[in-house]
Design an enzyme around this catalytic site. Structure first.
Site, PDB file in Angstrom:
ATOM      1  N   PRO A  94     -18.530 -31.126  -4.024  1.00  0.00           N
ATOM      2  CA  PRO A  94     -18.758 -30.486  -2.714  1.00  0.00           C
ATOM      3  C   PRO A  94     -18.987 -28.989  -2.933  1.00  0.00           C
ATOM      4  CG  PRO A  94     -16.444 -31.080  -2.996  1.00  0.00           C
ATOM      5  CD  PRO A  94     -17.167 -31.609  -4.188  1.00  0.00           C
ATOM      6  N   GLU A  95     -19.784 -28.392  -2.076  1.00  0.00           N
ATOM      7  CA  GLU A  95     -20.017 -26.958  -2.182  1.00  0.00           C
ATOM      8  C   GLU A  95     -19.208 -26.231  -1.108  1.00  0.00           C
ATOM      9  OE1 GLU A  95     -22.892 -25.095  -3.915  1.00  0.00           O
ATOM     10  OE2 GLU A  95     -24.076 -26.767  -4.669  1.00  0.00           O
TER      11      GLU A  95
ATOM     12  N   HIS B 256      -9.021 -47.309  -1.013  1.00  0.00           N
ATOM     13  CA  HIS B 256      -9.134 -46.124  -1.845  1.00  0.00           C
ATOM     14  C   HIS B 256      -8.173 -45.000  -1.461  1.00  0.00           C
ATOM     15  CE1 HIS B 256     -12.433 -48.078  -3.727  1.00  0.00           C
ATOM     16  NE2 HIS B 256     -13.166 -48.085  -2.624  1.00  0.00           N
TER      17      HIS B 256
ATOM     18  N   ARG C  19     -13.333 -42.716  -6.936  1.00  0.00           N
ATOM     19  CA  ARG C  19     -13.466 -42.632  -8.387  1.00  0.00           C
ATOM     20  C   ARG C  19     -12.298 -41.906  -9.066  1.00  0.00           C
ATOM     21  NH1 ARG C  19     -19.596 -40.847  -9.292  1.00  0.00           N
ATOM     22  NH2 ARG C  19     -19.448 -39.984  -7.211  1.00  0.00           N
TER      23      ARG C  19
ATOM     24  N   ARG D 206     -22.958  -6.465 -17.263  1.00  0.00           N
ATOM     25  CA  ARG D 206     -22.963  -7.704 -18.012  1.00  0.00           C
ATOM     26  C   ARG D 206     -24.382  -8.047 -18.461  1.00  0.00           C
ATOM     27  NH1 ARG D 206     -18.928 -12.549 -16.673  1.00  0.00           N
ATOM     28  NH2 ARG D 206     -17.476 -10.901 -16.166  1.00  0.00           N
TER      29      ARG D 206
END
Ligand SMILES: [Zn+2]
Length: 283
Positions: A2-3, A94, A114, A156
């Site tokens: 998920p974002e 589940h 899962r 960087r």
């Protein structure tokens, strides 16, 4: 995975339906779901039973519920979901952890087909769980510091997309949103961070916020009253993608065909005209 906008949707749901309620019982139905909790399933349950949920917080894609000084930390993984369901609804196969509340109202159930996701209690983690100390603020947080990020990016030697995905610089930006924000800001993903002007970093981060905000508008503000969930594959924001997954299709700004490049075992999507390749990029 998920974002950030999807995790924010879950956070808002938890804020509305769980915060302020006292946990009456905790049933761990599958030990894998608490595999990162040091004391094991019984200790996990004991630390939460009788506690009141004080808030619902998020940094990047990480979510936690402060309970007193401690925090219930959730890693949803690929398929983890936090569901608010009526207490008398039979357990689906589940469900890994079930939280019932003293007020007799809806349960909070952690389901995970899962079992990649997991929950744990982080001692003294209410403000910021210790395991997250190395994770930088995300662009939607009050703690986000644009000047600091700009300075760190410019010192960087890396490519701009690698920097966006680096959780020690800025958190919460995954592959999809990085590509979408770079397209909006008209920057190629391999641009060298040490050559960016501060206005370009500011423009890029404004694009990140826009992309997140639009995704939240699409899928983030309405959920039905007793069912809150997150699922990394739900894809409610797919409709509004401008470059990600659109290789060979016309750019919505200039009509050039979107290209796909390999990037860190994944892909980067960009417009060859709006986002020209830098002569001295960092791939
Ligand atoms: Zn274009």
């Amino acid at each position: 995975m998920p974002e950030l906008p999807e995790v924010e949707v879950v956070r808002r749901g938890l804020e509305q339906f769980v915060v302020g309620r006292r946990i009456e019982t905790v049933e761990v139905l599958h030990p894998r779901a608490v595999r990162r909790h040091e004391g094991g399933p019984d200790d996990f349950a004991a630390r939460l039973t009788g506690r009141t949920v004080d808030g619902a917080r998020r940094r990047g894609k990480y979510l936690w519920l402060p309970v007193g000084d401690d925090a219930l930390l959730a890693h949803l993984g690929m398929s983890g979901q936090l569901l608010i369901v009526p207490r008398d609804l039979p357990l689906s196969p589940h469900v890994r952890i079930r939280f019932a509340f003293a007020d007799g109202g809806a349960d909070l159930r952690f389901t995970d087909q899962r079992t990649f996701g997991h929950l744990l209690v982080a001692a003294d983690g209410a403000e910021l769980p210790p395991v997250m100390a190395h994770i930088a603020a995300d662009p939607l947080e009050d703690a986000f510091d644009l000047a600091l990020l700009t300075k760190r990016m410019r010192t960087r030697k890396t490519g701009i997309k690698r920097a966006l995905l680096d959780q020690s610089l800025v958190s919460g930006i995954g592959n999809i949103y990085a590509d979408e924000a770079l397209w909006r800001a008209k920057l190629h993903w391999a641009r060298a961070t040490d050559r960016l002007r501060s206005g370009q970093v500011a423009g890029l981060m404004a694009a990140v916020v826009d992309v997140f905000t639009e995704a939240l508008k699409d899928g983030g503000t309405s959920f039905d009253s007793l069912y809150v969930n997150v699922n990394g594959e739900s894809g409610y924001f797919d409709r509004s993608l401008n470059v990600y997954g659109r290789a060979g299709e016309p750019c919505r700004r200039c009509g050039a065909l979107i290209r796909r490049d390999p990037f860190m075992n994944r892909s980067s999507y960009s417009c060859p005209v709006c986002q020209p390749r830098p002569r001295t990029g960092r791939w």
